[in-house]
Design an enzyme around this catalytic site. Structure first.
Site, short mmCIF file in Angstrom:
data_model
loop_
_atom_site.label_atom_id
_atom_site.label_comp_id
_atom_site.label_asym_id
_atom_site.label_seq_id
_atom_site.Cartn_x
_atom_site.Cartn_y
_atom_site.Cartn_z
N ALA A 62 90.21 91.70 42.20
CA ALA A 62 89.51 92.02 40.95
C ALA A 62 89.72 90.90 39.95
O ALA A 62 90.26 89.85 40.28
CB ALA A 62 89.99 93.35 40.40
N ASN A 63 89.28 91.09 38.72
CA ASN A 63 89.51 90.11 37.65
C ASN A 63 89.70 90.85 36.33
O ASN A 63 89.62 92.07 36.28
CB ASN A 63 88.36 89.10 37.59
N ARG A 64 89.93 90.11 35.26
CA ARG A 64 90.35 90.71 33.99
C ARG A 64 89.21 91.14 33.08
O ARG A 64 89.42 91.46 31.92
CB ARG A 64 91.23 89.74 33.21
#
Ligand code: C5P
Length: 222
Positions: free
Chosen positions: A29-31
């Protein structure tokens, strides 16, 4: 009409991160928080547009008066975007994962004798470029985002050409900027005609200003 300048218009907005499965319990995932994309969907609906928001996994509530489609992976997001076409405006604010695991396992990967797993990555489809380069049914206004940590405007110009979209909304997401997950944003709107650099504003204000500019652009084009 000024209060609802997007009345009669259809818009799609992508927002949030994507989750790319590794196995049934793990993902990449990412932020991205989805705050800017959700704010655009909300502002466009308030301006009278019929909005479909295609959202990756976020902790935000669904904005009012918006059709929300919840997805996980980039491939699911692309399918939901294509199902939402045709639209007058397509806004790609999602932070789509660039890569996914080539063969996500059907079973949980176990620690042990096999040693550490090697994850083979393959590139995800570029949703923005896929839509911007459609030969039929391309939305009249296609807006991409560019999250950059350096050379923000230069990279945005290149991205505009590479992806074939009409605007790139570029923002500085270096750690010092506090943009990722934060409530404020400093953006540069890059088009073929030039660059507008806006002062730091709340993500709600950025959304409202973008919606006003979209309405003006669509009106100019008749
Ligand atoms: O190439 P980059 O990821 O920096 O481009 C960002 C823009 O492209 C954003 O508008 C993002 O939503 C869109 N994008 C996409 N699908 C991808 C990667 C990026 O729609 N696989």
């Amino acid at each position: 009409p000024a209060a609802r300048p997007l009345a009669g218009m259809k818009m799609l907005v992508t927002s949030g991160p994507t989750h790319e499965p590794i196995d049934p319990v793990r993902y990449i995932a990412n932020r991205s928080s989805g705050k800017q994309g959700h704010a655009i969907a909300r502002a466009a609906a308030a301006a009278g547009a019929a909005v479909t928001l295609i959202s990756g996994p976020v902790t935000l509530a669904d904005p009012p008066c918006v059709t929300v489609v919840h997805v996980e992976s980039a491939r699911d997001m692309l399918a939901a975007v294509e199902a939402a076409l045709p639209v007058d405006v397509a806004v790609f604010a999602a932070a789509v994962a660039d890569w996914r695991v080539a063969s996500a396992g059907a079973q949980k990967i176990k620690k042990g004798a096999a040693g550490t797993p090697q994850l083979d990555l393959v590139e995800n489809p570029d949703i923005l470029a896929t839509v911007a380069r459609r030969t039929s049914g391309r939305p009249p206004l296609v807006v991409g985002f560019a999250a950059e940590t350096e050379h923000v405007v230069d990279n945005a110009r290149k991205k505009l050409a590479r992806k074939g979209c009409d605007w790139i909304v570029a923002n500085d997401v270096s750690a010092e900027s506090g943009v990722m997950g934060g409530d404020r944003n400093t953006v540069h709107v890059v088009t073929r005609d030039g660059v507008d650099s806006w002062p730091i504003q709340s993500k709600e204000e950025v959304a409202q200003a973008l919606v006003a500019r979209m309405a003006a652009t669509l009106k100019d084009r008749g």
